[in-house]
Enzyme design. Structure first.
Site, mmCIF file in Angstrom:
data_model
loop_
_atom_site.group_PDB
_atom_site.id
_atom_site.type_symbol
_atom_site.label_atom_id
_atom_site.label_comp_id
_atom_site.label_asym_id
_atom_site.label_seq_id
_atom_site.Cartn_x
_atom_site.Cartn_y
_atom_site.Cartn_z
ATOM 1 N NE ARG A 53 -0.727 1.614 3.536
ATOM 2 C CZ ARG A 53 0.299 2.146 3.898
ATOM 3 N NH1 ARG A 53 1.604 1.545 4.356
ATOM 4 N NH2 ARG A 53 0.506 3.525 4.149
ATOM 5 C CB ALA A 55 0.739 6.881 -3.853
ATOM 6 C CG ASP A 243 -2.809 8.045 -1.741
ATOM 7 O OD1 ASP A 243 -2.796 8.813 -0.603
ATOM 8 O OD2 ASP A 243 -2.437 6.928 -1.609
ATOM 9 C CG ASN A 253 -2.258 11.701 2.440
ATOM 10 O OD1 ASN A 253 -1.641 10.833 2.028
ATOM 11 N ND2 ASN A 253 -2.215 11.856 3.987
ATOM 12 C CE LYS A 254 -5.428 6.121 3.871
ATOM 13 N NZ LYS A 254 -6.542 5.175 2.866
HETATM 14 O O1 MRU Z 1 -4.706 3.595 1.745
HETATM 15 P P1 MRU Z 1 -3.036 3.596 1.666
HETATM 16 O O2 MRU Z 1 -2.768 3.033 3.186
HETATM 17 O O3 MRU Z 1 -2.525 2.938 0.608
HETATM 18 O O4 MRU Z 1 -3.065 5.336 1.888
HETATM 19 C C1 MRU Z 1 -1.395 5.694 1.786
HETATM 20 C C2 MRU Z 1 -1.565 7.015 2.234
HETATM 21 O O5 MRU Z 1 -2.596 7.813 2.077
HETATM 22 C C3 MRU Z 1 -0.176 7.974 2.148
HETATM 23 O O6 MRU Z 1 -0.185 8.956 2.849
HETATM 24 C C4 MRU Z 1 0.085 8.073 0.652
HETATM 25 O O7 MRU Z 1 0.137 6.900 -0.230
HETATM 26 C C5 MRU Z 1 1.503 8.539 0.450
HETATM 27 S S1 MRU Z 1 2.542 7.298 0.824
HETATM 28 C C6 MRU Z 1 4.269 7.798 0.593
#
Ligand code: MRU
Length: 364
Positions: A53, A55, A243, A253-254
């Site tokens: 997981r 991005a 993301d 982002n999350k």
């Molecule tokens: O759902 P996920 O765990 O894949 O979400 C990840 C995130 O939101 C991260 O903050 C984002 O991908 C940046 S990772 C360097």
């Protein structure tokens, strides 16, 4: 970065077998396991069900998935199937489509006989590039932390709040948001990290695990604590990952990142986003209107994974029977709330002009 003193990447091709190995993130932080992924179906499941997981790691995994497929079926149809299957796994992180498009542009002009070898080389290149990008983000972010440290009494830590896991296991190595933290810690600069738990999947536990393995002081806090800590002067800086960031600097982002940005603005706390360039979607501008937000299974909200007192890892239900769960996985923070973007080429304003200044060849 290191686990139990040994250096790992989050994904790699085994030198002896040629197979792709990943750290299986479903079990972290409770169990550290690695798994081999071989077929297109396994790559699909690994991304969709979040064995991998984050991005940048999703993009790197897609590169290796294409390479595996080119071993089996290097035809145009074989490539197209893999492209579509992998692209459908997770809709929000743009690194996935970025990696797949890069594979398509590099492999389609080649003869079928040339594709597998070229695809493996490209997957490795995407991985290695990610490591370099994140290292640079760390060096630029370190400067921000140094500037804040210079305003504090000697020895007092710079307190950074982060959301989700934008750490090394969300990338191939270093992480994006965590890279400045690791660089600061390694440079002997005291830092203390407030780690949002990040419901529903608690990616903050992954960040805490990473930081702990590297010896970085941190505290795992509930998602709603950030605003309170900012009001009481306990946060010097927020750094999150992303993301997908639009050409005008809106940051997806999350879920919950937006609320942190609002609290940061209300309290005058700088809010920075660590942004590797493959995470910029140059085709969209208005993030709220244009970025598709992944809706994940409701079970992620109604159940949590944990370890009981006897050490057994299991999933328990936290909501009452019959209550439906809703699970939008990401949100968009408008660029007006973002103090700056930390990219591999330097720090810029979260605006079309800021991004175009650093990436003129893309913005054109
Ligand atoms: O759902 P996920 O765990 O894949 O979400 C990840 C995130 O939101 C991260 O903050 C984002 O991908 C940046 S990772 C360097």
């Amino acid at each position: 970065m290191k686990v139990n003193g040994e250096h790992y990447r989050s994904i790699w091709r085994d030198g002896a077998t040629g197979e792709v190995r990943i750290i299986d993130q479903r079990w972290l932080p409770h169990q550290f396991k690695m798994v081999t992924i071989r077929t297109l179906e396994e790559f699909e499941v690994a991304i969709r069900d979040m064995w991998v997981r984050g991005a940048p790691l999703i993009g790197a995994t897609a590169g290796f998935g294409i390479a595996e497929q080119m071993e089996r079926d290097p035809s145009n149809a074989g490539f197209q199937t893999a492209y579509e299957v992998l692209n459908a796994t997770r809709p929000t992180a743009i690194n996935l489509r970025w990696a797949l498009d890069r594979c398509r542009d590099a492999l389609m002009p080649l003869s079928e006989g040339e594709r597998a070898e070229a695809a493996w080389a490209l997957a490795q290149e995407i991985s290695d590039e990610d490591v370099g990008i994140n290292k640079s983000i760390g060096q630029h972010g370190l400067k921000l932390i140094q500037d804040i440290a210079a305003t504090k009494p000697a020895g007092e830590p710079v307190r950074v709040l982060t959301h989700c896991n934008a750490g090394w296991i969300a990338t191939v190595d270093w992480g994006t948001a965590t890279s400045p933290m690791y660089h600061a810690h390694d440079a002997g600069l005291p830092v203390h990290i407030w780690v949002d738990e990040t419901r529903p999947r608690n990616q903050g536990a992954l960040t805490s695990w990473e930081l702990g393995e590297h010896g970085v002081p941190h505290t795992y806090i509930v998602d709603n604590a950030g605003g309170h800590l900012m009001q009481h002067g306990q946060v010097d800086l927020v750094i999150t990952g992303t993301d997908r960031t639009t050409a005008q600097g809106d940051v997806c982002n999350k879920i919950g990142t937006y609320l942190k940005a609002l609290a940061a603005r209300d309290n005058g706390v700088p809010f920075y986003v660590a942004l590797p360039s493959p995470t910029i979607d140059w085709t969209v501008r208005d993030g709220v209107a244009e970025i598709p937000i992944e809706e994940r299974p409701a079970q992620e909200t109604t159940h949590v994974l944990g370890r009981d007192a006897a050490g057994a890892v299991s999933t328990v239900q936290v909501s009452p029977d019959g209550s439906p769960g809703g699970n939008p996985a990401f949100d968009v923070t408008p660029n007006r709330l973002v103090t700056g973007l930390i990219t591999e080429r330097g720090v810029c304003a979260a605006s079309a002009e800021g991004l175009a200044g650093l990436f003129p060849e893309k913005a054109g």
